[in-house]
Design an enzyme around this catalytic site. Structure first.
Site, PDB file in Angstrom:
ATOM      1  CB  SER A  82     -32.053  -6.714  15.799  1.00  0.00           C
ATOM      2  OG  SER A  82     -32.679  -5.967  15.121  1.00  0.00           O
ATOM      3  CE  LYS A  83     -35.031  -7.409  22.995  1.00  0.00           C
ATOM      4  NZ  LYS A  83     -35.058  -7.306  24.464  1.00  0.00           N
TER       5      LYS A  83
END
Ligand code: GLU
Length: 474
Positions: free
Chosen positions: A241-242
């Site tokens: 994920s980011k």
């Protein structure tokens, strides 16, 4: 004679160059460059709604920052639409594809009935074997005649032999009813026409390979060597994920990671060569092969990235590092430095590059070069400029003024001063750091003196000796 290796990176320009894409590009680049082959770049811009020129620009910029140079022109997949359609028409003419006049309603009705009868809902078009004389004057799609029995085997260099039952393949659409080619056809035609010999890409495309093979087989084209690489996960083993690294290459540049360190780290993300962690591009090109690619998802680890980046900064040539530091400053929107600062950085690079994991860390160490008098000592440095310390600096300064300006000369003067005063050098280091850099953490005091030169060093020491700590004059 073996064929020249040709690989390609084929990003869809729907966003920035994310870390998974950068790694795919790197693997293709390493594989080709290590074998005297070619590394091509194709922008898969057939999805007109989602493709943007900004994304293409960001991808090109990211690749250029990472130093992944490609051969030949950048290919636009969209521009090849006529050629993709031509191949579909050829298959049609050869009876390997057919016109399907089924409407959406026909397909929905087929599925409903199949469900009711407990059969596979894979669409089987009645037009596959229809006599062309029975064709209506109506819109149609062109479908490939998929093999209906037996199996399709993908010989994958990473995943091994992957077998797919042909009764699970449908007669894939090649041309939509408006005559435009589908993505799957475009990929195969482009890879063939570009002479791609090895397709290295994320394993999310493994299923596509089976469908793409139908087109290779129907056209009688050589199937490329496939290598579907496992995706990258976060440190917790979950999808990246980011929060943990799914950022654009550009962000890593702005965080100040050196490109060589990034390449080294990305190469290790899913590939290994024995126990080697730190290596050069030349070594990576020589060593990179499919055997070293792991079968399970790699985990993104920022600590490891930083560690490798630190080693690459330390191992870099001073001049190249200065150029990369200046490029980093431009990337984060800093103004250009005057020549005297560049000269200072160039003289000081040998000591700045030790133990800096990123360019911001290196810049922090370079603060003594980048700041001008009067310095504004930070809180920690101010603690080292109390009246006793200032007294020490006052006495030491004239002695340094006459020292020979070499490491030995400066050390000799400082040590004999410490001996005479019966103070430890450690006691003098803090005030000297504060005087020369206005900070408590700096390169060694002798390195700073050598980089600053006699005149500037003496001026800073004199200024510090007169420093007035905030709130307590004198
Ligand atoms: N355009 C696809 C993607 O960005 C890659 C397709 C391929 O490598 O064959 O995921």
């Amino acid at each position: 004679m073996t064929r020249q290796v040709v690989t390609r990176f084929a990003p869809s320009p729907t966003g920035f160059l994310h870390i998974g894409g950068a790694r795919t590009a790197l693997f293709n680049w390493l594989y080709a460059r290590g074998r005297g082959g070619k590394f091509l770049l194709r922008i898969e811009d057939t999805d007109r709604e989602r493709s943007t020129p900004e994304a293409t620009a960001a991808i090109l910029q990211g690749l250029s920052w990472l130093g992944l140079d490609h051969d030949g022109d950048v290919v636009s997949q969209f521009e090849g639409a006529a050629r993709h359609a031509e191949v579909a028409h050829q298959l049609l003419a050869e009876g390997k594809a057919y016109k399907c006049f089924a409407s959406q309603d026909d397909i929905a009705a087929f599925r409903e009935q199949a469900r009711a009868e407990g059969k596979s809902t894979l669409y089987r078009s009645p037009w596959r074997d229809a006599d062309p004389a029975s064709h209506p004057d109506a819109p149609y799609v062109v479908r490939i005649k998929a093999p209906q029995d037996g199996t399709t085997v993908i010989k994958d260099e990473v995943q091994g032999h992957v077998t797919i039952r042909n009764d699970q393949l449908d007669d894939m659409i090649l041309l939509r009813s408006d005559g435009t080619p589908v993505y799957m056809l475009a990929v195969v035609v482009d890879d063939h026409d570009m002479g791609v010999t090895h397709v290295i890409r994320g394993d999310d495309h493994l299923n596509n390979a089976a469908r793409q093979m139908m087109i290779y087989d129907a056209m009688g084209w050589d199937v490329p060597v496939w290598a579907h690489i496992p995706l990258i996960h976060g440190p917790d083993g979950k999808k990246l994920s980011k929060r943990h690294g799914a950022l654009g290459a550009e962000e890593y540049q702005k965080m100040g990671y050196p490109a060589a360190g990034m390449r080294n780290y990305l190469a290790r993300l899913g590939w290994s060569h024995g126990d080697d962690e730190f290596f050069t591009d030349a070594q990576a090109k020589e060593w990179f092969d499919f055997a070293g690619i792991g079968k399970s998802p790699a985990r993104f680890d920022t600590k490891k990235l930083e560690n490798l980046c630190g080693q690459h900064i330390a191992a870099s040539e001073d001049a190249a590092l200065l150029q990369e530091l200046l490029a980093f400053r431009r990337a984060i929107g800093e103004s250009d430095l005057p020549d005297d600062k560049k000269d200072g950085l160039s003289r000081g690079m040998y000591c700045l590059k030790e133990r800096a994991k990123t360019f911001p860390e290196l810049t922090e160490k370079a603060e003594f070069i980048l700041s001008d008098r009067p310095l504004h000592p930070d809180a920690k440095a101010q603690k080292n400029l109390d009246s006793v310390s200032r007294g020490i600096l006052k006495e030491l300064t004239p002695q340094l003024q006459n020292a020979s300006w070499s490491r030995d000369g400066l050390e000799a003067v400082t040590n004999s001063f410490a001996d005479a005063k019966e103070i430890k050098f450690g006691k003098m280091a803090g005030p000297l750091r504060a005087a020369l850099a206005g900070r408590a953490v700096t390169p060694s005091v002798f390195d700073m003196m050598l980089v600053l030169g006699r005149e500037e060093t003496i001026a800073r020491l004199e200024e510090a000796a007169d420093f007035e700590p905030e709130g307590q004059p004198g």
